[in-house]
Design an enzyme around this catalytic site. Structure first.
Site, mmCIF file in Angstrom:
data_model
loop_
_atom_site.group_PDB
_atom_site.id
_atom_site.type_symbol
_atom_site.label_atom_id
_atom_site.label_comp_id
_atom_site.label_asym_id
_atom_site.label_seq_id
_atom_site.Cartn_x
_atom_site.Cartn_y
_atom_site.Cartn_z
ATOM 1 C CG HIS A 1 -8.096 -41.476 0.475
ATOM 2 N ND1 HIS A 1 -7.909 -40.624 -0.592
ATOM 3 C CD2 HIS A 1 -9.071 -40.911 1.234
ATOM 4 C CE1 HIS A 1 -8.736 -39.597 -0.481
ATOM 5 N NE2 HIS A 1 -9.445 -39.736 0.620
ATOM 6 C CG ASP B 1 -15.233 -38.967 5.088
ATOM 7 O OD1 ASP B 1 -14.129 -38.544 5.460
ATOM 8 O OD2 ASP B 1 -15.643 -38.843 3.916
HETATM 9 FE FE1 N7H Z 1 -10.951 -38.505 1.245
HETATM 10 N N1 N7H Z 1 -12.903 -42.902 1.754
HETATM 11 O O1 N7H Z 1 -13.910 -43.390 2.129
HETATM 12 O O2 N7H Z 1 -11.960 -43.622 1.434
HETATM 13 N N2 N7H Z 1 -11.267 -39.731 2.857
HETATM 14 N N3 N7H Z 1 -12.314 -39.562 0.163
HETATM 15 N N4 N7H Z 1 -10.711 -37.202 -0.324
HETATM 16 N N5 N7H Z 1 -9.647 -37.401 2.337
HETATM 17 C C1 N7H Z 1 -10.727 -39.560 4.095
HETATM 18 O O3 N7H Z 1 -9.516 -38.962 8.164
HETATM 19 C C2 N7H Z 1 -12.931 -40.756 0.508
HETATM 20 C C3 N7H Z 1 -11.357 -37.240 -1.517
HETATM 21 C C4 N7H Z 1 -8.915 -36.292 1.898
HETATM 22 O O4 N7H Z 1 -5.973 -35.759 7.489
HETATM 23 C C5 N7H Z 1 -11.158 -40.624 4.954
HETATM 24 O O5 N7H Z 1 -11.339 -37.745 8.188
HETATM 25 C C6 N7H Z 1 -13.812 -41.158 -0.573
HETATM 26 C C7 N7H Z 1 -10.821 -36.236 -2.415
HETATM 27 C C8 N7H Z 1 -8.126 -35.744 2.996
HETATM 28 O O6 N7H Z 1 -5.184 -37.795 7.463
HETATM 29 C C9 N7H Z 1 -11.973 -41.445 4.213
HETATM 30 C C10 N7H Z 1 -13.726 -40.188 -1.549
HETATM 31 C C11 N7H Z 1 -9.820 -35.593 -1.720
HETATM 32 C C12 N7H Z 1 -8.386 -36.551 4.094
HETATM 33 C C13 N7H Z 1 -12.025 -40.896 2.865
HETATM 34 C C14 N7H Z 1 -12.771 -39.203 -1.083
HETATM 35 C C15 N7H Z 1 -9.773 -36.196 -0.401
HETATM 36 C C16 N7H Z 1 -9.342 -37.576 3.663
HETATM 37 C C17 N7H Z 1 -10.779 -40.822 6.424
HETATM 38 C C18 N7H Z 1 -14.393 -40.072 -2.884
HETATM 39 C C19 N7H Z 1 -8.911 -34.490 -2.138
HETATM 40 C C20 N7H Z 1 -7.805 -36.390 5.501
HETATM 41 C C21 N7H Z 1 -11.541 -39.897 7.333
HETATM 42 C C22 N7H Z 1 -15.441 -40.738 -3.248
HETATM 43 C C23 N7H Z 1 -8.475 -34.301 -3.367
HETATM 44 C C24 N7H Z 1 -6.491 -37.102 5.629
HETATM 45 C C25 N7H Z 1 -10.717 -38.781 7.945
HETATM 46 C C26 N7H Z 1 -5.836 -36.877 6.975
HETATM 47 C C27 N7H Z 1 -9.857 -38.549 4.492
HETATM 48 C C28 N7H Z 1 -12.656 -41.470 1.734
HETATM 49 C C29 N7H Z 1 -12.395 -38.094 -1.815
HETATM 50 C C30 N7H Z 1 -8.923 -35.783 0.617
HETATM 51 C C31 N7H Z 1 -12.671 -42.687 4.774
HETATM 52 C C32 N7H Z 1 -14.680 -42.388 -0.654
HETATM 53 C C33 N7H Z 1 -11.289 -35.977 -3.850
HETATM 54 C C34 N7H Z 1 -7.226 -34.526 2.939
#
Ligand code: N7H
Length: 465
Positions: free
Chosen positions: A318, A186
């Site tokens: 996601h 992450d």
């Molecule tokens: Fe997410 N995951 O493990 O799947 N997220 N996220 N997120 N997320 C990102 O690119 C995860 C949540 C965003 O710029 C990564 O830095 C999990 C909420 C945004 O391309 C991974 C949960 C919201 C990005 C996860 C969760 C977001 C992002 C890749 C909850 C907003 C950047 C790492 C349990 C409403 C996208 C990375 C980009 C990336 C996970 C929650 C938003 C691995 C497990 C609630 C904007």
């Protein structure tokens, strides 16, 4: 130039977090609390952006020389809910952001996806509700000690404060460091703020896109007009809205879904998991590496999607849902600054064996933005949970709707039709065929709230200084 001494450090550049305590409180007597807040400011307890930058260098030095000394470090930030701000000063509570004024519970009830009976009681307005939260970041021992000291010195009943709840987040151990509980790296992609960060050069291994600072911090260029008053009422300047949300993750269930469904879709489990997230567990983007993980590109962020093609990375993965590169320009992107941390223990063998979550674990999701209505709330309602976003793509998906976000999509709490009882995501299988896959959500919201992180100047004023 930005006033780095006036902005709280977790907003930018972020506080270093091996361990973090969230200390939620109520203000029972504002006249007693205000002088205590004044003292907290006099004692320089709140870490500014400038302090955080210094500490970042120090932590780096310490990490490379004597790891022991790191224990002394604990960095503190503070934020208030709308109710909390009103108790402190009505005249500095004329916020424009509608979701902030309502609070998370009312906002989620209106949206109709969180099940409020799954919320922690402490976050429910009918029971207690919270007026503020202290964020304490560092190592486990330093954070615990600091939390105890702060509670005694500035946040006790004699200071007009009632402690409501403590939640803790913790970095995962060993090789899982930096990965969330489903196993994915992450904190790779994060907006860089013009005037705050240096611009990345093309081809830079840790490339980040530029974002106007007003997307994240009030009173700066790029603010989305939700606080028109802020220009005339300088108290809001250099503040930011903070969303705190406890999201429970169903890890054994996620793994079981991959195991049962990968063969049907002609994928390996890792290939299918990567498609739901948009990155491999290493972090490498699926759009660049559709069939095999490429750990050397773990932090690769300089990539784009082909607007009408989801043969590699599904439209509803996601990271494609939450940052629709190529559909929304960098300049207009609804960016948020993510500052979350995992919580809860590792999966235990009994859970793996039964494919069922028995111990609570997940993500303390945190993000900063200058408008919740154009930030978190917009992402959630208009992208994540809208199965027709991105629009007009059925021609490129074999006629299917793209679907909801495969990782954080939520069902409606009172389903009207059978299709609302399960999440469905369109994708292209391992043999190149357009198809869909369905599952129950892999996360559950246990509540949280919307906060405002004031500038240091405003904190001093609220404290009568
Ligand atoms: Fe997410 N995951 O493990 O799947 N997220 N996220 N997120 N997320 C990102 O690119 C995860 C949540 C965003 O710029 C990564 O830095 C999990 C909420 C945004 O391309 C991974 C949960 C919201 C990005 C996860 C969760 C977001 C992002 C890749 C909850 C907003 C950047 C790492 C349990 C409403 C996208 C990375 C980009 C990336 C996970 C929650 C938003 C691995 C497990 C609630 C904007």
């Amino acid at each position: 130039a930005p006033d780095f001494n006036n902005i709280q450090g977790d907003i930018w550049p972020g506080l270093p977090k091996k361990y973090q305590t969230f200390w939620f409180f109520q203000i029972t007597d504002a006249t007693k609390f205000k002088p205590s807040l004044g003292k907290l400011m006099d004692d320089k307890i709140i870490t500014s952006s400038a302090d955080a930058l210094k500490h970042k260098e120090k932590i780096h030095e310490v990490k490379n020389s004597q790891p022991g000394t790191l224990h002394e470090l604990a960095l503190v930030n503070i934020s208030f809910s709308f109710k909390g701000m009103q108790k402190l000063d009505e005249s500095k509570s004329r916020f424009r952001d509608d979701p902030f004024r309502k609070g998370m519970e009312a906002d989620m009830v209106a949206e109709g996806r969180d099940r409020i009976n799954e919320w922690m009681d402490e976050f429910k307005a009918a029971n207690y509700g919270v007026d503020g939260v202290l964020l304490i970041c560092g190592t486990e021992s330093s954070v615990k000690q600091t939390a105890d000291n702060l509670a005694k010195k500035y946040f006790s009943s004699t200071h007009g404060i009632t402690h409501v709840l403590t939640l803790n987040g913790k970095e995962r151990p060993g090789k899982d460091k930096g990965h969330e509980h489903f196993g994915f790296l992450d904190a790779i992609s994060q907006p860089r703020l013009t005037g705050f960060d240096k611009k990345c050069q093309k081809g830079d291994g840790n490339y980040q896109y530029m974002c106007r600072p007003g997307r994240i911090i009030i009173g700066h260029d790029g603010e989305m007009n939700n606080e028109p008053k802020s220009k005339h009422e300088p108290w809001a300047k250099d503040g930011s809205y903070l969303v705190v949300r406890k999201l429970k993750q169903y890890v054994p269930e996620f793994n079981k879904y991959l195991k049962d469904n990968a063969p049907k879709l002609n994928f390996t489990e890792d290939q299918l998991g990567a498609r739901l997230v948009g990155r491999w567990k290493s972090g490498a983007p699926v759009e660049k590496h559709p069939f095999t993980d490429e750990p050397k590109d773990a932090r690769l962020n300089e990539f784009n999607y082909n607007v009408n093609d989801h043969t590699k990375c599904p439209f509803s993965s996601h990271i494609r849902k939450t940052k629709p590169r190529s559909i929304v320009s960098d300049r207009d992107m609804n960016d948020i600054m993510r500052r979350g941390i995992p919580y809860g223990p590792e999966v235990d063998p009994k859970e793996t064996e039964s494919n069922e979550t028995q111990i609570d674990r997940g993500l303390m999701f945190l993000c900063y933005q200058s408008s919740i209505g154009n930030g978190f709330q917009f992402l959630k309602r208009s992208w994540v949970n809208l199965n027709t976003f991105p629009a007009d793509k059925t021609e490129y998906t074999g006629g299917h709707n793209p679907g909801q976000d495969a990782i954080i999509g939520q069902l409606v709490s009172k389903p009207q039709k059978p299709s609302q009882k399960i999440l469905t995501t369109a994708l292209v299988d391992g043999e190149g065929k357009h198809t869909t896959t369905s599952f129950l959500p892999f996360i559950q919201s246990n509540g949280g709230d919307y906060f405002f992180s004031p500038s240091l100047k405003l904190l001093k004023e609220l404290g009568g200084k």
